[in-house]
Scaffold this motif. Sequence first.
Motif, short mmCIF file in Angstrom:
data_model
loop_
_atom_site.label_atom_id
_atom_site.label_comp_id
_atom_site.label_asym_id
_atom_site.label_seq_id
_atom_site.Cartn_x
_atom_site.Cartn_y
_atom_site.Cartn_z
N ARG A 1 0.83 -1.19 0.00
CA ARG A 1 0.00 0.00 0.00
C ARG A 1 0.87 1.25 0.00
O ARG A 1 0.51 2.27 0.58
CB ARG A 1 -0.95 0.03 1.21
N SER A 2 2.01 1.17 -0.62
CA SER A 2 2.93 2.31 -0.64
C SER A 2 3.98 2.09 -1.70
O SER A 2 4.59 1.02 -1.78
CB SER A 2 3.59 2.48 0.73
N ILE A 3 4.19 3.11 -2.47
CA ILE A 3 5.18 3.01 -3.54
C ILE A 3 6.58 3.06 -2.96
O ILE A 3 7.48 2.33 -3.38
CB ILE A 3 4.95 4.12 -4.58
N SER A 4 6.77 3.92 -1.98
CA SER A 4 8.10 4.03 -1.38
C SER A 4 8.53 2.72 -0.75
O SER A 4 9.65 2.25 -0.95
CB SER A 4 8.10 5.11 -0.31
N ARG A 5 7.62 2.12 0.03
CA ARG A 5 7.98 0.86 0.68
C ARG A 5 8.24 -0.23 -0.35
O ARG A 5 9.17 -1.03 -0.22
CB ARG A 5 6.88 0.43 1.64
N ALA A 6 7.43 -0.25 -1.40
CA ALA A 6 7.67 -1.22 -2.46
C ALA A 6 9.05 -1.01 -3.05
O ALA A 6 9.79 -1.98 -3.29
CB ALA A 6 6.60 -1.09 -3.54
N ALA A 7 9.40 0.24 -3.28
CA ALA A 7 10.71 0.53 -3.86
C ALA A 7 11.81 0.02 -2.95
O ALA A 7 12.79 -0.57 -3.41
CB ALA A 7 10.85 2.04 -4.08
N LYS A 8 11.62 0.22 -1.66
CA LYS A 8 12.64 -0.25 -0.72
C LYS A 8 12.77 -1.76 -0.81
O LYS A 8 13.87 -2.30 -0.88
CB LYS A 8 12.25 0.20 0.70
N ARG A 9 11.64 -2.44 -0.81
CA ARG A 9 11.69 -3.89 -0.89
C ARG A 9 12.35 -4.37 -2.17
O ARG A 9 13.02 -5.41 -2.20
CB ARG A 9 10.27 -4.47 -0.84
N LEU A 10 12.16 -3.63 -3.24
CA LEU A 10 12.70 -4.06 -4.53
C LEU A 10 14.13 -3.57 -4.73
O LEU A 10 14.75 -3.89 -5.74
CB LEU A 10 11.82 -3.54 -5.66
N GLY A 11 14.61 -2.77 -3.79
CA GLY A 11 15.96 -2.24 -3.96
C GLY A 11 16.03 -1.20 -5.05
O GLY A 11 17.05 -1.06 -5.71
N LEU A 12 14.93 -0.47 -5.24
CA LEU A 12 14.90 0.56 -6.27
C LEU A 12 14.56 1.89 -5.63
O LEU A 12 14.19 1.96 -4.46
CB LEU A 12 13.83 0.22 -7.32
N SER A 13 14.69 2.93 -6.41
CA SER A 13 14.28 4.24 -5.92
C SER A 13 12.78 4.42 -6.10
O SER A 13 12.16 3.73 -6.91
CB SER A 13 15.02 5.33 -6.69
N GLN A 14 12.24 5.32 -5.32
CA GLN A 14 10.80 5.54 -5.38
C GLN A 14 10.34 5.99 -6.77
O GLN A 14 9.35 5.47 -7.30
CB GLN A 14 10.39 6.55 -4.30
#
Lengths: 326, 326
Positions: free
Chosen positions: B28-41
């Motif tokens: 439910r968050s793009i930033s957290r998803a980015a963190k999990r994927l090792g990518l930038s937001q």
Amino acid sequence: MEEESPRSYYRHNRLKQLRAFCHAAQERSISRAAKRLGLSQPSVSLQIQALERELGITLFERRGPRIRLTPDGETLYELAGPLVEDIDGLPERFAAHHSRQQLGRLDIAAGESSSLYVLPELLRAFMARHPKVHVRLHNLTGQDLVTAVRQDQVDIAIGSSLDLPDDVVYKATYTYNLKLITPRDHMLADQDEITLNDLGAGELILPPRHLTTWRLVNLVFQQHDIPCKVRLEVGGWEIMKRYVELGFGIGIASSICLTGEERLAIRDLPDVFPRRTYGVMLRRGRFLSPQARRFLELMAPEVFSEGNEWEGGVPDARESVLVPAR
Amino acid sequence: MEEESPRSYYRHNRLKQLRAFCHAAQERSISRAAKRLGLSQPSVSLQIQALERELGITLFERRGPRIRLTPDGETLYELAGPLVEDIDGLPERFAAHHSRQQLGRLDIAAGESSSLYVLPELLRAFMARHPKVHVRLHNLTGQDLVTAVRQDQVDIAIGSSLDLPDDVVYKATYTYNLKLITPRDHMLADQDEITLNDLGAGELILPPRHLTTWRLVNLVFQQHDIPCKVRLEVGGWEIMKRYVELGFGIGIASSICLTGEERLAIRDLPDVFPRRTYGVMLRRGRFLSPQARRFLELMAPEVFSEGNEWEGGVPDARESVLVPAR
DNA sequence: CATTAGCTATTGATTATTTCAATATTAAAA
DNA sequence: TTTTAATATTGAAATAATCAATAGCTAATG
């Protein structure tokens, strides 16, 4: 060989590699696979090589101009083939899911009066038209209605509410008056003019406090500084009508719940009572499911027509519940 | 909006988009998803935007710092979530498939004599060690054996063959002599030296023409320009032994089929008969399944040991069947 | 046995895509 | 109103995919 960071785990275009591999496996030829994919032969060849390198296995026997799947290749093809097809077919499957709009769920929150007098007709029509939609009608009142809408517990709420937070939109669709109901032989039944004082004089039967009507009536008396003696507070409209018929007092009820079959005298109230509206509550910005949109179209075509400002967008207009609709 | 060429259909990295979307939906968050994927937001944000653009739908409600799935988004997540997980878990699932090597099929082609006298012992050992491998023993002879190997209809073939095409490798694993079998009271049973002429004189019982032995015997007589009278051609080794026992004539049989329980006289043949070998035929360059590799190890550990030239590679040595093994 | 046909692998330059840091924008919370 | 915490946008840099040309290989053919 394997790195640790999540970044490296999802590296490269695994799908493109698998697609190249699967098509090559099917065609038994890299060139033909390339043609089918609209790519050059080296492109497909390199994708497969990269896949082999990253997986650390050999997928094809390469003996000059012929390639054949190795046992590892067969295994991978069995695993990956369906996945690739599924992903590449996703847009179609999505469209298919989307087009049979008959399916799905529709959650509606409504107060007692809406449920009893407004919704039956609507729901009959809706459910006839969309027989496979699973409708759930939640019975809530007052602020709970608003909460349910805000928290996406329901798609839409039907009812009337006095004060709404900023992120809930209200669209009035029906307008009703409040009426005075008395026993047929009551003094007020034949009186020419009815004043607030007549009402406050006593014998008043009101619906329960959590309903909007209760708050509205109280508000009016307070604004005009007229005391109001309440004899009885009952649990619902049908109960109120019954007690008025039985001579316990007089009641103030929404015209919506008067079917004409009651053995009551029905009189207009003084103009100081505002007209009430019933309508739809939506969370501002909520994207509605196809079912919900259909329901709203059915309920008020002129407001929620296909392709107006609601279409996938952010509803913006606000309306006060105290302002008569239209 | 939609282009036609296959090139454009498979465009971009659909998997990366779906992965970004699915993780964002879960978190439910793009930033957290980015963190999990090792990518930038911004990276994840852009992937999702591209997906929405290409699918022509809106996946998230974006109201400032909050995102929520739209109904379309929910639908897509239901469809795509499992797929993304499956693809990203593919290396693990492949490894799992690969490690339980007990499973699978093993197709062996063999002639009658191999099936009857060589394989039983081998197969008993193999099947005991790999109880879940489904073994299929195909009965073929002569050239059919070679064909089956060349066309990958079987993993390996067991037998002996006189002439092999270039793309089939033969590895001799057993050496056998041809023997003369006669009734115990036959004249030749006690004769000191046995010549080709003795054999050709008549009474010869031969196996059917499609077997290697038949061709071999014929070849020898032709080479020495000695006529050879055949009394009887029978359908198999056991049948030949029976007819010899019954006094129909004398036979030439591979020592492999002589168990010692026959009521026969067994004599060596003149040296002009070459020693025969039984062995394995493989398509040159064939990548063997784990099962097949295990079987070969069992059959001839010294030749097919783990990690020698066979290991996923191209077998290169050739051997003539007419040259004695070792 | 050399030749041809048909395929794949390799290479280096080119192009397309993805990524990020910095920054703007947004809406809810304080 | 300010703060906060999230997303969107932007432009430049890094990365990956692509292609044309070419080399290499094998089987089939004359």
